[in-house]
Design a protein around this motif. Structure first.
Motif, PDB file in Angstrom:
ATOM      1  N   ILE A  68     -98.083   5.450  32.681  1.00  0.00           N
ATOM      2  CA  ILE A  68     -99.018   5.165  33.772  1.00  0.00           C
ATOM      3  C   ILE A  68     -99.438   3.705  33.829  1.00  0.00           C
ATOM      4  N   ASP A  69     -99.809   3.141  32.677  1.00  0.00           N
ATOM      5  CA  ASP A  69    -100.361   1.796  32.670  1.00  0.00           C
ATOM      6  C   ASP A  69     -99.770   1.014  31.511  1.00  0.00           C
ATOM      7  N   ILE A  70     -99.754  -0.303  31.666  1.00  0.00           N
ATOM      8  CA  ILE A  70     -99.222  -1.187  30.627  1.00  0.00           C
ATOM      9  C   ILE A  70    -100.110  -2.410  30.494  1.00  0.00           C
ATOM     10  N   ALA A  71    -100.102  -2.986  29.296  1.00  0.00           N
ATOM     11  CA  ALA A  71    -100.854  -4.220  29.046  1.00  0.00           C
ATOM     12  C   ALA A  71    -100.171  -4.992  27.925  1.00  0.00           C
ATOM     13  N   PHE A  72     -99.998  -6.292  28.147  1.00  0.00           N
ATOM     14  CA  PHE A  72     -99.481  -7.171  27.111  1.00  0.00           C
ATOM     15  C   PHE A  72    -100.625  -7.620  26.212  1.00  0.00           C
ATOM     16  N   ASP A 116     -91.790   3.642  34.435  1.00  0.00           N
ATOM     17  CA  ASP A 116     -91.598   4.590  35.522  1.00  0.00           C
ATOM     18  C   ASP A 116     -92.058   6.001  35.164  1.00  0.00           C
ATOM     19  N   ALA A 117     -92.001   6.863  36.177  1.00  0.00           N
ATOM     20  CA  ALA A 117     -92.468   8.236  36.043  1.00  0.00           C
ATOM     21  C   ALA A 117     -91.529   9.105  35.218  1.00  0.00           C
ATOM     22  N   GLY A 118     -90.395   8.567  34.788  1.00  0.00           N
ATOM     23  CA  GLY A 118     -89.464   9.312  33.951  1.00  0.00           C
ATOM     24  C   GLY A 118     -89.508   8.893  32.500  1.00  0.00           C
ATOM     25  N   GLY A 119     -90.518   8.105  32.124  1.00  0.00           N
ATOM     26  CA  GLY A 119     -90.659   7.703  30.731  1.00  0.00           C
ATOM     27  C   GLY A 119     -89.806   6.519  30.325  1.00  0.00           C
ATOM     28  N   HIS A 148     -86.698   6.760  38.561  1.00  0.00           N
ATOM     29  CA  HIS A 148     -87.957   7.385  38.972  1.00  0.00           C
ATOM     30  C   HIS A 148     -88.872   6.297  39.525  1.00  0.00           C
ATOM     31  N   ALA A 149     -89.936   6.713  40.201  1.00  0.00           N
ATOM     32  CA  ALA A 149     -90.898   5.774  40.765  1.00  0.00           C
ATOM     33  C   ALA A 149     -91.399   4.802  39.705  1.00  0.00           C
TER      34      ALA A 149
END
Length: 186
Positions: free
Chosen positions: A121-125, A92-95, A74-75
């Motif tokens: 949607i978003d990620i952060a370390f 990605d858009a598929g989890g 997925h994207a």
């Protein structure tokens, strides 16, 4: 780094670098560019998007170093470097979530999966790089162990009427803030 450069992606698969004196189109993606990340040492620029690929560039010369066809089906919605620059996380858009070894550009751990209905949607370390937070369309914030790739227990249902659009740790790593589709910051 002079702090005067901004990288953005567009719906046509292009990456645009902005500064006060010039602009330059970076070609390579075949579909919408969704995410841009610069390594902590400012030497590497990575872009991702709906074409499910990563394009790795030299951040100073903008020359393409590598194009990576990923196992994402997925994207790729978001990419982020760890604070030490040794790991790149992609969601990605598929989890699905994947942790990459930046030295080899190979996945460090098998791809992890939340569920087919979950769009990350978003990620952060975290500042120490040990934990990754993800926000999702279903309003859930999840924490992941970066070394093992495993999801930590007890996902946080941060929003019941909106998306968890953004996640960010404070510099000490003690607090996690989220921004929701309902306009609320928690």
């Amino acid at each position: 780094d002079d702090g005067m450069t901004l990288a953005t992606g567009d719906d046509n698969g292009h990456v645009l670098l902005w500064d006060l004196s010039r602009e330059q189109w970076l070609l390579g993606h075949t579909d919408r560019v969704r995410s841009v990340a610069v390594s902590p040492d400012q030497r590497t620029l990575v872009t991702s998007g709906f074409d499910k690929r990563l394009i790795v560039r030299d951040a100073a010369t903008l020359q393409q170093r590598q194009e990576i066809v990923t196992p994402h089906e997925h994207a790729i919605i978001s990419v982020e470097f760890s604070p030490d620059g040794q790991t790149l996380a992609t969601v990605d858009a598929g989890g699905h979530i994947l942790f990459w070894d930046v030295a080899t550009w190979q996945p460090r751990i098998a791809m992890q999966h939340v569920s087919p209905e979950t769009v990350l949607i978003d990620i952060a370390f975290s500042p120490d790089g040990s934990t990754l937070a993800t926000g999702a369309f279903d309003g859930t914030v999840r924490l992941w162990d970066v070394q093992t790739g495993e999801q930590l227990p007890d996902p946080i249902q941060a929003y019941t009427t909106g998306w968890a659009l953004s996640v960010a740790f404070d510099p000490a790593g003690k607090l996690l803030a989220t921004g929701g589709g309902d306009g609320v910051v928690k």
